[in-house]
Design a protein around this motif. Structure first.
Motif, mmCIF file in Angstrom:
data_model
loop_
_atom_site.group_PDB
_atom_site.id
_atom_site.type_symbol
_atom_site.label_atom_id
_atom_site.label_comp_id
_atom_site.label_asym_id
_atom_site.label_seq_id
_atom_site.Cartn_x
_atom_site.Cartn_y
_atom_site.Cartn_z
ATOM 1 N N ARG A 92 -54.411 -14.747 -54.383
ATOM 2 C CA ARG A 92 -54.207 -14.743 -53.906
ATOM 3 C C ARG A 92 -54.512 -14.435 -51.883
ATOM 4 N N ASN A 93 -54.282 -15.263 -51.462
ATOM 5 C CA ASN A 93 -54.803 -15.482 -49.975
ATOM 6 C C ASN A 93 -53.909 -13.852 -49.218
ATOM 7 N N SER A 94 -52.958 -13.380 -49.109
ATOM 8 C CA SER A 94 -53.029 -12.197 -48.732
ATOM 9 C C SER A 94 -53.595 -11.027 -49.453
ATOM 10 N N ARG A 96 -57.382 -11.801 -49.728
ATOM 11 C CA ARG A 96 -58.412 -12.201 -49.469
ATOM 12 C C ARG A 96 -58.315 -11.564 -48.067
ATOM 13 N N GLN A 97 -56.691 -11.641 -47.683
ATOM 14 C CA GLN A 97 -56.784 -11.310 -45.714
ATOM 15 C C GLN A 97 -56.620 -9.903 -45.349
ATOM 16 N N THR A 154 -51.442 -19.856 -42.088
ATOM 17 C CA THR A 154 -52.371 -19.534 -41.722
ATOM 18 C C THR A 154 -53.459 -19.142 -42.905
ATOM 19 N N ASP A 155 -54.671 -19.498 -43.681
ATOM 20 C CA ASP A 155 -55.291 -18.853 -44.395
ATOM 21 C C ASP A 155 -56.446 -17.943 -43.414
ATOM 22 N N THR A 156 -56.720 -16.598 -43.432
ATOM 23 C CA THR A 156 -57.372 -15.717 -42.954
ATOM 24 C C THR A 156 -58.429 -15.396 -43.223
ATOM 25 N N PRO A 158 -60.118 -17.792 -46.211
ATOM 26 C CA PRO A 158 -60.899 -18.460 -46.558
ATOM 27 C C PRO A 158 -61.602 -18.307 -47.944
ATOM 28 N N ARG A 159 -61.355 -18.730 -49.019
ATOM 29 C CA ARG A 159 -62.102 -18.749 -50.849
ATOM 30 C C ARG A 159 -63.415 -18.826 -50.453
#
Length: 190
Positions: A92-94, A96-97, A154-156, A158-159
């Motif tokens: 989940r991008n959120s 990781r952010q 925007t993926d702030t 990233p993996r």
């Protein structure tokens, strides 16, 4: 159950991470990381591994998220931090952010307590690691924050930042090198 490990760590550490990996919770990984950190920073040295628990982040659409941080300190001064997250949330991008923001907040909160010139930190999802570094003299955190674009998604965080794995040779080598850097800086305090 017999487990034979082949990896960059002792059998007992590999076993601890192997057992933790069978769970979807982050809780078993607290023990694995605590064991590893107490191996790297033995209890009969100047270093202390101090688990920290921060108040949960509660959002209407999410579950309660307790933040567990393993803080390594010398004479009450922070020298290294590891923040452990639930592996299932890595995609989940959120999340990781959120992990990135929490690491930056930790650096901000403890920057004034530093006795060493560089503070290293690791954000982990299970065995996946992202390395952070705060340079006190330059007042800079790496990796640099990615500023979101107000017009697009925007993926702030990233993996790719979590491209290192503590159970792989390259990830373990990078982790060990950072620990050696921390120990070198701390030896200058004595």
């Amino acid at each position: 159950m017999e487990l034979t490990s082949t990896g960059p760590w002792s059998d007992i550490i590999m076993r601890s991470f192997f057992v933790a990996s069978s769970s979807t919770s982050e809780k078993p990984f607290y023990g694995s990381w605590n064991r590893l950190l107490n191996t790297m920073f033995p209890v009969d040295t100047i270093f202390e591994v101090v688990p920290q628990c921060f108040p949960p982040t509660i959002c209407a659409h999410d579950s309660v998220d307790f933040v567990i941080l393993l803080l390594i300190s010398v004479d009450l001064s922070p020298v290294f931090i590891v923040e452990v997250k639930q592996p299932s949330e890595f995609t989940r991008n959120s999340k990781r952010q959120e992990a990135d923001s929490q690491m930056r907040q930790r650096f901000l909160d403890i920057a004034s307590e530093l006795l060493i010139p560089v503070l290293h930190g690791v954000s982990v999802y299970g065995t996946k690691m992202a390395f952070y570094k705060y340079n006190k003299g330059a007042n800079v955190i790496e990796p640099r924050r990615i500023t979101p674009n107000v017009e697009t998604l925007t993926d702030t965080a990233p993996r790719e930042w979590w491209c290192w794995d503590i159970l792989e040779v390259e990830g373990a080598a990078k982790f060990r090198q950072i620990i050696e850097d921390v120990k070198t800086m701390c030896s200058e305090l004595e």
